[in-house]
Design a protein around this motif. Structure first.
Motif, PDB file in Angstrom:
ATOM      1  N   GLN A 173       0.850  -1.183   0.000  1.00 41.08           N
ATOM      2  CA  GLN A 173       0.000   0.000   0.000  1.00 41.08           C
ATOM      3  C   GLN A 173       0.887   1.234   0.000  1.00 41.08           C
ATOM      4  OE1 GLN A 173      -2.773  -0.679   3.345  1.00 41.08           O
ATOM      5  NE2 GLN A 173      -4.299  -1.144   1.793  1.00 41.08           N
ATOM      6  N   THR A 174       0.471   2.248  -0.738  1.00 42.13           N
ATOM      7  CA  THR A 174       1.230   3.490  -0.833  1.00 42.13           C
ATOM      8  C   THR A 174       0.326   4.671  -0.501  1.00 42.13           C
ATOM      9  OG1 THR A 174       0.774   3.474  -3.213  1.00 42.13           O
ATOM     10  CG2 THR A 174       2.920   2.667  -2.506  1.00 42.13           C
ATOM     11  N   THR A 175       0.897   5.683   0.122  1.00 43.91           N
ATOM     12  CA  THR A 175       0.153   6.864   0.542  1.00 43.91           C
ATOM     13  C   THR A 175       0.938   8.110   0.166  1.00 43.91           C
ATOM     14  OG1 THR A 175      -0.716   5.641   2.446  1.00 43.91           O
ATOM     15  CG2 THR A 175      -0.930   8.039   2.497  1.00 43.91           C
ATOM     16  N   ASP A 176       0.272   9.077  -0.433  1.00 42.07           N
ATOM     17  CA  ASP A 176       0.907  10.344  -0.778  1.00 42.07           C
ATOM     18  C   ASP A 176       1.017  11.220   0.472  1.00 42.07           C
ATOM     19  OD1 ASP A 176       1.884  12.603  -1.977  1.00 42.07           O
ATOM     20  OD2 ASP A 176       0.010  13.155  -2.974  1.00 42.07           O
ATOM     21  N   VAL A 177       2.243  11.562   0.894  1.00 42.43           N
ATOM     22  CA  VAL A 177       2.448  12.429   2.064  1.00 42.43           C
ATOM     23  C   VAL A 177       3.079  13.759   1.650  1.00 42.43           C
ATOM     24  CG1 VAL A 177       2.576  10.523   3.700  1.00 42.43           C
ATOM     25  CG2 VAL A 177       4.672  11.297   2.555  1.00 42.43           C
ATOM     26  N   SER A 178       3.007  14.080   0.362  1.00 42.55           N
ATOM     27  CA  SER A 178       3.665  15.279  -0.158  1.00 42.55           C
ATOM     28  C   SER A 178       3.142  16.549   0.503  1.00 42.55           C
ATOM     29  CB  SER A 178       3.466  15.375  -1.674  1.00 42.55           C
ATOM     30  OG  SER A 178       3.894  14.202  -2.316  1.00 42.55           O
ATOM     31  N   ASN A 179       1.821  16.698   0.579  1.00 37.90           N
ATOM     32  CA  ASN A 179       1.254  17.921   1.144  1.00 37.90           C
ATOM     33  C   ASN A 179       1.555  18.035   2.635  1.00 37.90           C
ATOM     34  OD1 ASN A 179       0.211  18.627  -1.342  1.00 37.90           O
ATOM     35  ND2 ASN A 179      -1.811  17.757  -0.929  1.00 37.90           N
ATOM     36  N   PHE A 180       1.554  16.900   3.344  1.00 36.69           N
ATOM     37  CA  PHE A 180       1.863  16.929   4.774  1.00 36.69           C
ATOM     38  C   PHE A 180       3.284  17.450   4.996  1.00 36.69           C
ATOM     39  CE2 PHE A 180       3.657  14.734   8.510  1.00 36.69           C
ATOM     40  CZ  PHE A 180       2.822  15.246   9.490  1.00 36.69           C
ATOM     41  N   ILE A 181       4.238  16.927   4.222  1.00 35.82           N
ATOM     42  CA  ILE A 181       5.620  17.388   4.363  1.00 35.82           C
ATOM     43  C   ILE A 181       5.743  18.844   3.918  1.00 35.82           C
ATOM     44  CG2 ILE A 181       8.001  17.005   3.636  1.00 35.82           C
ATOM     45  CD1 ILE A 181       6.951  14.857   5.495  1.00 35.82           C
ATOM     46  N   SER A 182       5.103  19.209   2.820  1.00 34.36           N
ATOM     47  CA  SER A 182       5.183  20.590   2.319  1.00 34.36           C
ATOM     48  C   SER A 182       4.664  21.591   3.342  1.00 34.36           C
ATOM     49  CB  SER A 182       4.400  20.722   1.010  1.00 34.36           C
ATOM     50  OG  SER A 182       4.967  19.936  -0.006  1.00 34.36           O
ATOM     51  N   ASN A 183       3.636  21.213   4.086  1.00 34.55           N
ATOM     52  CA  ASN A 183       3.065  22.111   5.095  1.00 34.55           C
ATOM     53  C   ASN A 183       3.977  22.343   6.289  1.00 34.55           C
ATOM     54  OD1 ASN A 183       0.807  22.480   3.568  1.00 34.55           O
ATOM     55  ND2 ASN A 183      -0.584  21.322   4.880  1.00 34.55           N
ATOM     56  N   LEU A 184       5.088  21.617   6.353  1.00 31.42           N
ATOM     57  CA  LEU A 184       6.056  21.837   7.425  1.00 31.42           C
ATOM     58  C   LEU A 184       7.002  22.997   7.113  1.00 31.42           C
ATOM     59  CD1 LEU A 184       6.962  18.122   8.267  1.00 31.42           C
ATOM     60  CD2 LEU A 184       5.282  19.602   9.386  1.00 31.42           C
ATOM     61  N   ARG A 185       6.897  23.552   5.911  1.00 31.13           N
ATOM     62  CA  ARG A 185       7.692  24.736   5.593  1.00 31.13           C
ATOM     63  C   ARG A 185       7.310  25.893   6.527  1.00 31.13           C
ATOM     64  NH1 ARG A 185       5.954  23.598   0.043  1.00 31.13           N
ATOM     65  NH2 ARG A 185       7.585  22.434  -1.065  1.00 31.13           N
ATOM     66  N   ASN A 186       8.288  26.736   6.805  1.00 28.71           N
ATOM     67  CA  ASN A 186       8.077  27.941   7.631  1.00 28.71           C
ATOM     68  C   ASN A 186       7.545  27.602   9.028  1.00 28.71           C
ATOM     69  OD1 ASN A 186       8.781  29.820   5.484  1.00 28.71           O
ATOM     70  ND2 ASN A 186       6.798  29.260   4.562  1.00 28.71           N
ATOM     71  N   ASN A 187       7.846  26.399   9.519  1.00 26.29           N
ATOM     72  CA  ASN A 187       7.423  26.009  10.860  1.00 26.29           C
ATOM     73  C   ASN A 187       8.459  26.510  11.862  1.00 26.29           C
ATOM     74  OD1 ASN A 187       7.316  24.224  13.298  1.00 26.29           O
ATOM     75  ND2 ASN A 187       5.597  23.323  12.182  1.00 26.29           N
ATOM     76  N   PRO A 188       8.104  27.484  12.709  1.00 26.90           N
ATOM     77  CA  PRO A 188       9.102  28.095  13.616  1.00 26.90           C
ATOM     78  C   PRO A 188       9.739  27.086  14.563  1.00 26.90           C
ATOM     79  CG  PRO A 188       7.119  29.430  13.500  1.00 26.90           C
ATOM     80  CD  PRO A 188       6.801  28.142  12.818  1.00 26.90           C
TER      81      PRO A 188
END
Length: 761
Positions: free
Chosen positions: A327-342
């Motif tokens: 099984q495969t799951t796309d986690v691209s958006n989850f990782i991308s949303n970690l940008r600019n995380n203080p």
């Protein structure tokens, strides 16, 4: 020894049975409704079932059980469990697509080990535990061809079927070898709206090898279907293609008239891709930034021996079941949303706040880990053995005793790997961000017995018990860490969970007359606890306990109008304690299981079959289920737990199904056939709490299939349309931190038009 239910519950269990017995005795003075038609007309087919691990007539079996014959399955065009679920009251699916379906009976739905046992002939076939120990979400789904019948037992079947049957059992019974030549071929071509073409080819051959001693039956199945989901982000059409082939070989050997030995081998291979859609992007549209391939391969080998001793039958079963699944799951958006995380930026900056330069460096680091997928192959090997002895004959006492063992080992690899942002295909060689492995083992042993005694020619009492013992062991290791998601490199770490205990069943049935039987039952169900292998969770590897339930039920089985109509119904209450529930780590990256709260399910089921005239048949079923929490899920480890009064997720309050079939003569050798199947599934929700930001409503839907054709004793041809109205029906909808604002869903297949032709030899 663990005590699964409280003394108070045990008292209620015994009291419910006693009350039911009293009600049945009181009903003895009643009479059947008038049967105003002459005998000799069409009747509802009398079915023999083996639900009690001995043969009984369906209408004489005092439990809530439905049976669908192989002929009916063929007329419905059934391909898998989601097709025949509509014909059974109280049976629903949490459908995550191929290889990821959770079977639900009577509203008992939650993460963890399976709550519904699935048997192919005598072999229990379970799901794959995965990284979340949620094997119940990956129930096996073997293709349906050359099937004798499917039996669905509703309510706990713990005494005879064990831990996997907490809420019920599904039994698929294949046709066995015969001592005569027989063969069949079938072809099916179809086209799906929003998608493309597909076809199936099936074949069966039965060969006697030694007269009345040895015979073999071989079955082949092949299916290729274009998908109907378009990925607009990658510019791909029909991404959820499916190719499946399967083979089954059964050999029957009868060295003496009292001994039967059945050997069976079953293999199935499925290659495809996720059917996940992005709900807000449009109908049947995915916005995944990566291709999401899947495969699901089965091997099942079994040997069953039955020795008729005259006064009893000794049955021994040994089986080996293996499953390899990806099984495969796309986690691209989850990782991308970690940008600019203080906070995360500061953690990489020695704990100091980040300025523009540090943020630029940090964001560039995040970009190296996206787009990406979770790539999770897993292998499961299970060896099961059962030896049981059942009484024969029509005496007052009937009984079954036996022993059971299961040894299951699973290996799971979970790695985050980068994909090409243009094609969505994983890089080769792989670009890996994090890796962890899990070894998951479950060992169970049990001794069980069930007996019924006819107190009078009308009143029968049944009692059953099962002693169980299990041990679950998890070994987890993280070999490559990723600080963005809190994954730290850890050495192999082991945690174990073990338990033993008893479950009981009590049943009383009363035959009001030859056509009416009423019964009352109280039965317990359970499933094993386990241990989490979770990174980012305090304690990392933590055990959780088994959960259990008690089902109280009163029902009736009735026949009217010279058996042209059968009408069966039941009402029940299920008390579910120490629920296994799913939670997530604070950053939303990892799922785990814990125990919290209690639930109560109150419901009713009805099932009717009517044959008013030659060639005409009607079937209808309906279920009502009020599945709610009765205690707050107070547990500091569970994120956004449910509260008293919340509905159990993915459980519709109402489901219903109807079918009508008419067969009429066209000539001396040909008949016409027309059939309509329709079903309704009420609305449900994806989370407990109405205030949960991730909660999604799954709307109600109604679907209809129609099938018309001509048939003879040797061949048949049918034109069919499934999902006639082309309804956009969501089987599930969900949202989580991993989906990063995207609402994902799985839909029922759009309108599909096809032609099926078969030939018997």
């Amino acid at each position: 020894m663990t005590k699964l239910i409280s003394t108070r519950q045990r008292t209620r269990l015994l009291g419910a049975t006693a009350l039911g017995s009293a009600l049945m005795v009181a009903a003895g003075g009643g009479t059947a409704w008038a049967q105003g038609t002459a005998s000799g007309g069409p009747q509802v087919e009398e079915l023999v079932v083996t639900a009690l691990k001995r043969s009984t007539v369906l209408q004489d079996t005092p439990i809530a059980i439905s049976a669908v014959t192989g002929d009916t399955l063929a007329k419905m065009g059934v391909d898998n469990i989601s097709d025949y679920a509509k014909a059974v009251p109280g049976l629903t699916l949490v459908d995550g697509g191929p290889g990821a379906r959770r079977i639900v009976i009577r509203g008992i739905q939650g993460a963890g080990e399976a709550q519904v046992g699935v048997y192919y002939d005598e072999v229990p076939v379970g799901g794959s535990p995965g990284t979340t120990s949620d094997s119940g979400a990956r129930s096996p789904d073997l293709k349906m061809f050359d099937v004798q019948q499917v039996e669905v037992l509703r309510g706990p079947q713990g005494t005879l079927y064990g831990s996997g049957s907490m809420a019920g059992t599904v039994r698929v019974i294949f046709k066995k070898p015969l001592y005569e030549y027989e063969g069949a071929v079938e072809g099916n071509i179809f086209s799906t709206n929003e998608g493309g073409m597909g076809y199936e080819a099936n074949a069966m051959v039965n060969v006697p090898l030694v007269e009345d001693k040895l015979a073999a039956r071989a079955v082949l199945f092949y299916r290729e279907a274009e998908g109907y989901v378009d990925n607009t982000y990658l510019g791909l059409k029909n991404v959820n293609d499916e190719t499946t082939w399967a083979g089954r070989l059964l050999v029957r050997f009868e060295p003496t008239e009292n001994l039967t030995i059945d050997a069976a081998a079953f293999v199935q291979r499925t290659d495809g891709a996720s059917s996940l859609v992005s709900v807000k992007a449009g109908d049947y549209v995915s916005t995944s930034r990566a291709e999401l391939p899947l495969y699901d391969d089965y091997n099942i080998y079994s040997l069953t021996g039955r020795w008729d001793l005259g006064w009893g039958t000794l049955t021994g079963v040994t089986s080996k079941y293996s499953r390899s699944q990806l099984q495969t799951t796309d986690v691209s958006n989850f990782i991308s949303n970690l940008r600019n995380n203080p906070a995360l930026c500061a953690s990489r900056n020695g704990g100091l706040p980040c300025g523009p330069g540090e943020f630029a460096t940090y964001n560039a680091y995040v970009n190296t880990h996206t787009p990406s997928t979770l790539y999770q192959p897993q292998d499961v090997d299970t060896w099961t053995n059962e030896l049981r002895l059942s009484s024969n004959g029509d005496g007052a006492l009937n009984w079954t005793v036996g022993v059971f063992s299961e040894d299951r080992d699973a290996f799971i690899l979970s790695q985050q790997q980068g994909v090409d942002p243009t094609t969505g295909i994983a890089y080769s060689p792989a670009r890996i961000s994090t890796v962890r492995t899990i070894d998951d083992s479950l060992k169970q042993t049990a001794a069980f017995g069930e007996g019924s005694y006819e107190i009078t020619d009308k009143l029968t009492l049944t009692a059953g018990a099962r002693y169980f013992k299990y041990e679950k062991k998890i070994v987890g290791e993280t070999t490559i860490g990723l600080d963005l998601i809190g994954a730290r490199v850890t050495p192999p770490t082991t945690v174990s969970s073990k338990e033993d205990g008893w479950v009981f069943k009590f049943n009383a049935s009363y035959e009001v007359n030859d056509d009416i039987m009423v019964y009352a039952q109280a039965a317990e169900g359970f499933r094993p606890g386990g241990a989490n292998q979770v990174i980012g969770l305090p304690g990392a590897l933590t055990p959780y306990a088994s959960d259990s339930l008690v089902n109280y039920e009163i029902g009736a089985k009735t026949a009217w109008w010279d058996n042209r109509l059968t009408l069966n119904f039941d009402v029940y209450q299920i008390d579910w304690d120490n629920m296994q529930v799913s939670g997530r780590t604070p950053n939303g990256a990892f799922s785990f299981i814990s125990n919290a709260g209690a639930a109560r399910v109150r419901g009713a089921e009805i099932e009717a079959f009517l044959s008013p005239m030659q060639g005409l048949q009607f079937q209808a079923n309906a279920s009502f289920s009020d599945a709610k929490l009765v205690e707050d899920q107070i547990n500091p480890d569970v994120n956004a737990p449910g509260r008293k009064g919340d509905r159990i997720p993915y459980i519709p309050k109402t489901t219903a199904g109807v079918a009508a079939q008419y067969t009429w003569p066209l000539s001396d050798t040909l008949d016409g056939m027309a059939r309509l199947d329709a079903n309704y599934v009420g609305s449900s929700y994806s989370e407990f709490r109405p205030t949960n930001a991730f909660r999604q409503k799954i709307p109600s839907y109604a679907l209809a299939n129609v099938r018309v054709g001509v048939e003879s004793k040797e061949w048949a041809a049918y034109l069919y349309v499934n999902n006639i109205t082309d309804e956009l029906a969501y089987a599930i909808k969900s949202q989580s931190a991993i989906s990063a604002g995207t609402i994902n869903g799985i839909t029922v297949r759009p309108r599909t038009v096809g032609l099926t032709v078969n030939k018997k030899f």
